[in-house]
Design an enzyme around this catalytic site. Structure first.
Site, PDB file in Angstrom:
ATOM      1  N   ASP A   9     -41.358  80.010  27.278  1.00  0.00           N
ATOM      2  CA  ASP A   9     -42.160  79.961  28.646  1.00  0.00           C
ATOM      3  C   ASP A   9     -42.548  78.527  28.688  1.00  0.00           C
ATOM      4  O   ASP A   9     -42.307  77.789  28.080  1.00  0.00           O
ATOM      5  CB  ASP A   9     -43.402  80.923  28.232  1.00  0.00           C
ATOM      6  CG  ASP A   9     -44.494  80.755  29.201  1.00  0.00           C
ATOM      7  OD1 ASP A   9     -44.201  81.168  30.512  1.00  0.00           O
ATOM      8  OD2 ASP A   9     -45.600  80.736  29.073  1.00  0.00           O
ATOM      9  N   LYS A  50     -46.699  85.190  40.518  1.00  0.00           N
ATOM     10  CA  LYS A  50     -47.791  84.853  41.093  1.00  0.00           C
ATOM     11  C   LYS A  50     -48.344  85.782  41.931  1.00  0.00           C
ATOM     12  O   LYS A  50     -49.436  86.218  42.217  1.00  0.00           O
ATOM     13  CB  LYS A  50     -47.950  83.364  41.631  1.00  0.00           C
ATOM     14  CG  LYS A  50     -47.812  82.215  40.493  1.00  0.00           C
ATOM     15  CD  LYS A  50     -48.478  82.618  39.309  1.00  0.00           C
ATOM     16  CE  LYS A  50     -48.158  81.693  37.977  1.00  0.00           C
ATOM     17  NZ  LYS A  50     -48.349  82.099  36.746  1.00  0.00           N
TER      18      LYS A  50
END
EC number: 3.11.1.1
Length: 273
Positions: A9, A50
């Site tokens: 990540d 998002k």
């Protein structure tokens, strides 16, 4: 059979200690909406695309009730779009400040590459966002071999497995049992589980921990032990196969996973408790 690739990540794992870049922007746009959210609430869906993150926040019972009380109606897709339209340019404006690698990242990646491992990356950022982050990180000396964003896989970000699969394809990684995914959120663990790869949670610098580097250094040994244990428990309950405190522990953990592979243990079997 042994590990051939590591997929990492970004924010909270390899850069942006504490994963702070998006947190404040989420809080700001909800504050301006008149529906304030807490840092703890913002961190729950961290790691998602998002727009999905915004929707997850609006689905939380307390926030959903606050929205209903404020506007006299439930939120709509248009509300999600409007919040995202406010969120994205604000995040883009600050992302270049959040490319500094977390402790031990550069040295660890160098060590893994010397051992012949490929380095991939996934994220909750869009390509536009991550291009800024990746450029900043590269200036510090960190650059994975390949990275994939949700918009490159038809917006099927975490917990879907497709960003991991695309990394595997581009890096020439054949078998998911020979791939490790390292992340700092529950959605990272879910992504790894969906893809059938080994899931490793990282504690220090993580969104799960939620501290700045300075705040983390101010913890007493007792506080640190308690918090590390609590974060580790959350990762394991979410399906992690292992937990590391920081990136310096990753090479040794990969060796432990190689030993598990030699015993014919596979990542999509039930993890050890």
């Amino acid at each position: 059979m042994k590990i051939e690739g590591v997929i990492l990540d970004w924010a909270g794992t390899t850069i942006d200690y504490g994963c702070f870049a998006p947190v404040q922007v989420f809080m700001d746009v909800f504050e301006e909406l008149g529906v304030p959210v807490t840092m703890e609430e913002v961190r729950v869906p961290m790691g998602q695309l998002k727009r999905d993150h915004i929707q997850s926040l609006l689905q939380m019972p307390r926030i959903e009730a606050a929205f209903q009380a404020k506007f006299g109606r439930s939120y709509t897709e248009a509300d999600i779009d409007e919040l995202h339209d406010q969120f994205e340019p604000r995040l883009l404006a600050i992302l270049s400040q959040y490319g500094k690698p977390n402790p031990y990242v550069i040295e660890t990646i160098r060590q893994l590459r010397q051992q012949g491992l490929k380095i991939g990356a996934t994220t909750g950022y869009t390509s536009t966002m991550l291009s800024i982050v990746a450029k900043a990180a590269k200036e510090y000396g960190y650059e994975p071999d390949h990275w994939v964003t949700p918009d490159l896989v038809m917006d099927k970000g975490r917990p879907y497995p497709y960003m991991i699969y695309e990394n595997m394809k581009q890096l020439g990684l054949c078998h998911h049992a020979q791939v490790v995914k390292v992340g700092d959120t529950i959605s990272d663990i879910q992504e790894a589980n969906s893809a059938g790869v080994w899931a490793i949670g990282i504690v220090k610098g993580s969104s799960m921990l939620g501290f700045t580097e300075a705040e983390a250094q101010q913890l007493t040994p007792e506080e640190e032990r308690y918090i590390i244990a609590a974060v580790s428990k959350s990762y394991m309950e979410a399906g992690a196969h292992a937990v590391i405190e920081d990136m310096s522990e990753l090479p040794a953990m990969i060796e432990q996973i190689n030993e598990r592979l030699m015993k014919e243990e596979l990542p999509y079997a039930k993890p050890h408790q």
